[in-house]
Design an enzyme around this catalytic site. Structure first.
Site, PDB file in Angstrom:
ATOM      1  N   ASP A  81       0.829  -1.201   0.000  1.00  0.00           N
ATOM      2  CA  ASP A  81       0.000   0.000   0.000  1.00  0.00           C
ATOM      3  C   ASP A  81       0.867   1.257   0.000  1.00  0.00           C
ATOM      4  OD1 ASP A  81      -2.429   1.371   0.112  1.00  0.00           O
ATOM      5  OD2 ASP A  81      -2.502   1.360   2.301  1.00  0.00           O
ATOM      6  N   HIS A 176      -7.154   9.367   5.354  1.00  0.00           N
ATOM      7  CA  HIS A 176      -6.593   8.326   6.203  1.00  0.00           C
ATOM      8  C   HIS A 176      -6.738   8.719   7.669  1.00  0.00           C
ATOM      9  CE1 HIS A 176      -4.066   7.607   2.442  1.00  0.00           C
ATOM     10  NE2 HIS A 176      -4.796   6.523   2.587  1.00  0.00           N
ATOM     11  N   GLY A 177      -6.824   7.714   8.532  1.00  0.00           N
ATOM     12  CA  GLY A 177      -6.989   7.986   9.962  1.00  0.00           C
ATOM     13  C   GLY A 177      -8.454   8.194  10.296  1.00  0.00           C
ATOM     14  N   GLY A 205      -9.060   5.201   2.849  1.00  0.00           N
ATOM     15  CA  GLY A 205      -9.573   5.916   4.018  1.00  0.00           C
ATOM     16  C   GLY A 205     -10.931   5.430   4.466  1.00  0.00           C
ATOM     17  N   ASN A 226     -10.416   0.099   1.453  1.00  0.00           N
ATOM     18  CA  ASN A 226      -9.282  -0.065   2.363  1.00  0.00           C
ATOM     19  C   ASN A 226      -9.673   0.267   3.801  1.00  0.00           C
ATOM     20  OD1 ASN A 226      -7.942  -0.450  -0.051  1.00  0.00           O
ATOM     21  ND2 ASN A 226      -6.313   1.020   0.389  1.00  0.00           N
TER      22      ASN A 226
END
Length: 279
Positions: A81, A176-177, A205, A226
């Site tokens: 990734d 992301h996160g 994300g 993802n």
């Protein structure tokens, strides 16, 4: 069955569901992901980021996932990734990864195309699937940090045509996160990209996006979702709870609960993606 991701992604595209792609950090997470997918008869992708690779090494990541995949009767792919260099992708392919992502989003547009095309040519010779991203998913994952930059439809068509990537990661407002507040996804942009690009689309994300939004993106053409941050959080929470007992010194006593927590979360995400029963 340890295999490439291309067939499973194409089947998801044809079937109107998404393949869940889970980031793993250690053996227990790999075991948990394969266990949940096997139970629900789902194809699955296990992902490692470049810093996870530094921690595990490519050799150990391949050995773990290959061993679990070959022992399972569902399709299991190992995906690199957000790798930003040709050398990193090449090393993963040579080590035995079956799927890779080259992320040239920080580069000028023409350099991104050149790098991506070079990776596609190298990986295709070994039958390895290539994912690329145009636009930028926001937030921070691994050493990758960026502000959201939406995928431009016109550039996306040109990028896909000139690079020949197998799967295409789009930037429609995800990050992301964990999200601060509710994420705002551009579903109209996703629909436009689906209509213009003849490739399976990927949503990065996925952690923290409400279930109904995930379902909507899949309806609009997302074929791979993802998940990373939520798995790490679930595992860590379980370890912290187990270690409230000061008598515990056996790693199996706290990593076992972490594995179970990840299994439970993966079950939910697999059903959310609609991939259960599709293996």
């Amino acid at each position: 069955m340890y295999t490439t991701s291309k067939d499973m992604i194409n089947k998801a595209r044809a079937g109107g569901y998404a393949v869940p792609a889970f980031n793993a950090e250690n053996l227990e997470m790999v075991q948990a992901i394969v266990a949940a997918a096997s139970e629900l008869r789902s194809p699955v992708m296990i992902q490692t980021t470049p810093t996870t690779v530094k921690y595990l090494t490519l050799r150990q990541a391949v050995a773990m996932v290959r061993a679990e995949g070959e022992a399972a009767d569902i399709p299991v792919a190992l995906h690199l990734d957000h790798c930003e260099s040709f050398e990193g992708v090449r090393d993963a392919v040579q080590a035995g990864y079956t799927s890779v992502m080259i992320d040239g989003s920080k580069l000028p547009y023409e350099e991104n195309i050149e790098l991506t095309r070079k990776v596609v040519e190298m990986a295709a010779a070994r039958g390895v699937t290539v994912e690329a991203e145009l636009g930028t998913v926001g937030g921070k994952e691994d050493s990758h940090s960026a502000q959201i930059a939406y995928t431009d439809p016109g550039e996306a068509v040109d990028f896909f045509t000139r690079t020949g990537v197998d799967i295409f990661a789009v930037a429609i407002g995800t990050a992301h996160g964990f999200y601060k507040g509710e994420p705002k996804l551009n579903f109209d942009l996703l629909a436009t990209l689906r209509d213009k690009i003849d490739a399976p689309l990927v949503l990065h994300g996925g952690s923290g996006i409400p279930d109904e939004m995930i379902r909507r993106t899949i309806e609009l053409g997302i074929c791979k979702v993802n998940f990373a941050t939520e798995l790490r959080a679930a595992a860590t929470k379980a370890v912290r709870k187990a270690l409230e007992d000061p008598a515990i010194i056996d790693p199996k006593k706290f990593m076992g609960p972490a594995r179970e927590a990840v299994i439970e979360l993966c079950r939910h995400k697999i059903k959310l993606c609609g991939s259960d029963g599709k293996a």
